[in-house]
Design a protein around this motif. Structure first.
Motif, PDB file in Angstrom:
ATOM      1  N   PHE A 195      21.618  25.330 -12.999  1.00  0.00           N
ATOM      2  CA  PHE A 195      22.940  25.889 -12.721  1.00  0.00           C
ATOM      3  C   PHE A 195      23.385  26.694 -13.936  1.00  0.00           C
ATOM      4  CE2 PHE A 195      23.768  21.859 -14.774  1.00  0.00           C
ATOM      5  CZ  PHE A 195      24.769  22.162 -15.679  1.00  0.00           C
ATOM      6  N   CYS A 196      24.370  27.571 -13.717  1.00  0.00           N
ATOM      7  CA  CYS A 196      24.843  28.438 -14.799  1.00  0.00           C
ATOM      8  C   CYS A 196      26.296  28.831 -14.536  1.00  0.00           C
ATOM      9  CB  CYS A 196      23.957  29.676 -14.879  1.00  0.00           C
ATOM     10  SG  CYS A 196      24.346  30.762 -16.241  1.00  0.00           S
ATOM     11  N   PHE A 197      27.116  28.783 -15.583  1.00  0.00           N
ATOM     12  CA  PHE A 197      28.493  29.254 -15.527  1.00  0.00           C
ATOM     13  C   PHE A 197      28.708  30.242 -16.668  1.00  0.00           C
ATOM     14  CE2 PHE A 197      28.912  24.968 -13.699  1.00  0.00           C
ATOM     15  CZ  PHE A 197      29.597  25.251 -12.537  1.00  0.00           C
ATOM     16  N   ARG A 198      29.515  31.246 -16.426  1.00  0.00           N
ATOM     17  CA  ARG A 198      29.896  32.197 -17.459  1.00  0.00           C
ATOM     18  C   ARG A 198      31.378  31.966 -17.762  1.00  0.00           C
ATOM     19  NH1 ARG A 198      29.318  38.681 -16.744  1.00  0.00           N
ATOM     20  NH2 ARG A 198      31.406  38.999 -17.526  1.00  0.00           N
ATOM     21  N   VAL A 199      31.712  31.718 -19.026  1.00  0.00           N
ATOM     22  CA  VAL A 199      33.093  31.438 -19.409  1.00  0.00           C
ATOM     23  C   VAL A 199      33.545  32.428 -20.472  1.00  0.00           C
ATOM     24  CG1 VAL A 199      32.998  28.990 -18.814  1.00  0.00           C
ATOM     25  CG2 VAL A 199      32.358  29.707 -21.096  1.00  0.00           C
ATOM     26  N   SER A 200      34.826  32.753 -20.451  1.00  0.00           N
ATOM     27  CA  SER A 200      35.355  33.714 -21.413  1.00  0.00           C
ATOM     28  C   SER A 200      35.947  33.040 -22.647  1.00  0.00           C
ATOM     29  CB  SER A 200      36.412  34.598 -20.749  1.00  0.00           C
ATOM     30  OG  SER A 200      37.467  33.806 -20.265  1.00  0.00           O
ATOM     31  N   ASP A 201      36.348  31.785 -22.522  1.00  0.00           N
ATOM     32  CA  ASP A 201      36.955  31.072 -23.652  1.00  0.00           C
ATOM     33  C   ASP A 201      35.894  30.219 -24.340  1.00  0.00           C
ATOM     34  OD1 ASP A 201      38.448  29.676 -25.477  1.00  0.00           O
ATOM     35  OD2 ASP A 201      39.846  28.836 -24.016  1.00  0.00           O
ATOM     36  N   ARG A 202      35.384  30.715 -25.440  1.00  0.00           N
ATOM     37  CA  ARG A 202      34.310  30.023 -26.148  1.00  0.00           C
ATOM     38  C   ARG A 202      34.830  28.916 -27.061  1.00  0.00           C
ATOM     39  NH1 ARG A 202      31.293  34.546 -29.101  1.00  0.00           N
ATOM     40  NH2 ARG A 202      33.415  35.248 -29.404  1.00  0.00           N
ATOM     41  N   THR A 203      36.143  28.775 -27.191  1.00  0.00           N
ATOM     42  CA  THR A 203      36.697  27.762 -28.096  1.00  0.00           C
ATOM     43  C   THR A 203      37.137  26.497 -27.361  1.00  0.00           C
ATOM     44  OG1 THR A 203      38.915  28.716 -27.938  1.00  0.00           O
ATOM     45  CG2 THR A 203      37.472  29.527 -29.703  1.00  0.00           C
ATOM     46  N   SER A 204      37.134  26.511 -26.043  1.00  0.00           N
ATOM     47  CA  SER A 204      37.572  25.348 -25.266  1.00  0.00           C
ATOM     48  C   SER A 204      36.460  24.324 -25.138  1.00  0.00           C
ATOM     49  CB  SER A 204      38.017  25.773 -23.866  1.00  0.00           C
ATOM     50  OG  SER A 204      39.200  26.495 -23.917  1.00  0.00           O
ATOM     51  N   THR A 205      36.856  23.127 -24.738  1.00  0.00           N
ATOM     52  CA  THR A 205      35.907  22.059 -24.422  1.00  0.00           C
ATOM     53  C   THR A 205      35.827  21.954 -22.903  1.00  0.00           C
ATOM     54  OG1 THR A 205      36.521  20.870 -26.425  1.00  0.00           O
ATOM     55  CG2 THR A 205      35.400  19.607 -24.716  1.00  0.00           C
ATOM     56  N   TYR A 206      34.619  21.810 -22.395  1.00  0.00           N
ATOM     57  CA  TYR A 206      34.399  21.800 -20.957  1.00  0.00           C
ATOM     58  C   TYR A 206      33.758  20.486 -20.517  1.00  0.00           C
ATOM     59  CZ  TYR A 206      35.305  26.755 -21.332  1.00  0.00           C
ATOM     60  OH  TYR A 206      35.896  27.967 -21.585  1.00  0.00           O
ATOM     61  N   ARG A 207      34.002  20.142 -19.247  1.00  0.00           N
ATOM     62  CA  ARG A 207      33.364  18.972 -18.635  1.00  0.00           C
ATOM     63  C   ARG A 207      32.641  19.452 -17.390  1.00  0.00           C
ATOM     64  NH1 ARG A 207      37.232  14.281 -17.775  1.00  0.00           N
ATOM     65  NH2 ARG A 207      38.424  15.854 -16.653  1.00  0.00           N
ATOM     66  N   ILE A 208      31.438  18.940 -17.207  1.00  0.00           N
ATOM     67  CA  ILE A 208      30.641  19.274 -16.034  1.00  0.00           C
ATOM     68  C   ILE A 208      30.467  18.003 -15.206  1.00  0.00           C
ATOM     69  CG2 ILE A 208      28.347  19.973 -15.252  1.00  0.00           C
ATOM     70  CD1 ILE A 208      28.206  21.685 -17.809  1.00  0.00           C
ATOM     71  N   LYS A 209      30.747  18.115 -13.924  1.00  0.00           N
ATOM     72  CA  LYS A 209      30.558  17.003 -12.997  1.00  0.00           C
ATOM     73  C   LYS A 209      29.489  17.410 -11.991  1.00  0.00           C
ATOM     74  CE  LYS A 209      35.327  15.369 -13.172  1.00  0.00           C
ATOM     75  NZ  LYS A 209      36.533  15.128 -12.359  1.00  0.00           N
ATOM     76  N   VAL A 210      28.594  16.485 -11.668  1.00  0.00           N
ATOM     77  CA  VAL A 210      27.500  16.770 -10.737  1.00  0.00           C
ATOM     78  C   VAL A 210      27.564  15.758  -9.594  1.00  0.00           C
ATOM     79  CG1 VAL A 210      25.011  16.954 -10.456  1.00  0.00           C
ATOM     80  CG2 VAL A 210      26.072  17.658 -12.603  1.00  0.00           C
TER      81      VAL A 210
END
Length: 83
Positions: free
Chosen positions: A57-72
């Motif tokens: 899978f792949c996501f493109r994000v514009s905010d490189r300073t945020s913290t992200y969570r991935i749920k599957v």
């Protein structure tokens, strides 16, 4: 504007790729919990995708300073799902 890419693989317990698993991306934002008097995090939904036949899978994000969570989540309808 610069973008960052978040990508990964979803595998089952036998290390086989999981096809068509649902992958959700959330950005974590700080919120203050008044009951506990401490800072906590809340997830803001950004998008979803399905894994390909290789479990990728792949996501493109514009905010490189945020913290992200991935749920599957297993879609439950395909061969090669979670075991």
């Amino acid at each position: 504007m610069a973008y960052a890419v978040i990508k990964g693989l979803v595998r089952d317990t036998n290390k086989a790729p999981v096809r068509k698993a649902v992958v959700i991306l959330e950005r974590l934002v700080p919120v203050f919990n008044e009951d506990l008097q401490e800072e906590d995090f809340s997830g803001v939904y950004l998008g979803h995708t399905l894994t390909n036949r290789y479990g990728e899978f792949c996501f493109r994000v514009s905010d490189r300073t945020s913290t992200y969570r991935i749920k599957v989540f297993d879609n439950g309808h395909e061969e090669g799902g979670f075991q």
